[in-house]
Design a protein around this motif. Structure first.
Motif: not given
Length: 126
Positions: A101-125
């Motif tokens: 999915n990162c390759n599809d959306t950002v045309n590269r691998l997501c960084s660990a920080q980006e993955k952590a940030d997304v996980m943190a947000w998903l866990l607030t929902l």
């Protein structure tokens, strides 16, 4: 012989332990070397990062609901762990889908920080 069988069964069960979404958040924060930001995660998830899609293009801006793949229209189960208990329980799947999915959306691998940030947000929902 029976002792060996019991030991082997215990080892197999220990290796089969399902992970939790919080385990992934901890892993990604450790890899990033800093704490996650749910605010950054929400921004990342909903923004186009140079490609034509954002995460929300398929997972919707409400990942507690089901989405549809932007190109194939294939149904996608809710992404948020609160709405889908099967999400973020298998490391191989999590790594595969972040990579794809990162390759599809950002045309590269997501960084660990980006993955952590997304996980943190998903866990607030809720």
């Amino acid at each position: 012989m029976r002792k060996l069988f019991i030991i082997a069964a215990l080892l197999a069960a220990a290796g089969a332990r399902a992970e939790t979404p919080r385990d992934f958040l901890t892993r990604f924060e450790k890899e990033a070397g800093s704490a996650a930001s749910a605010e950054r995660g929400a921004r990342f998830f909903n923004s186009k990062q140079g490609g034509e899609w954002s995460c929300a293009s398929c997972h919707t801006d409400k990942p507690t609901q089901a989405g549809r793949h932007a190109r194939t229209d294939k149904p996608i189960a809710a992404l948020a762990p609160v709405a889908n208990a099967e999400r973020f329980t298998d490391a191989a799947k999590v790594d595969k889908w972040f990579r794809r999915n990162c390759n599809d959306t950002v045309n590269r691998l997501c960084s660990a920080q980006e993955k952590a940030d997304v996980m943190a947000w998903l866990l607030t929902l809720k």
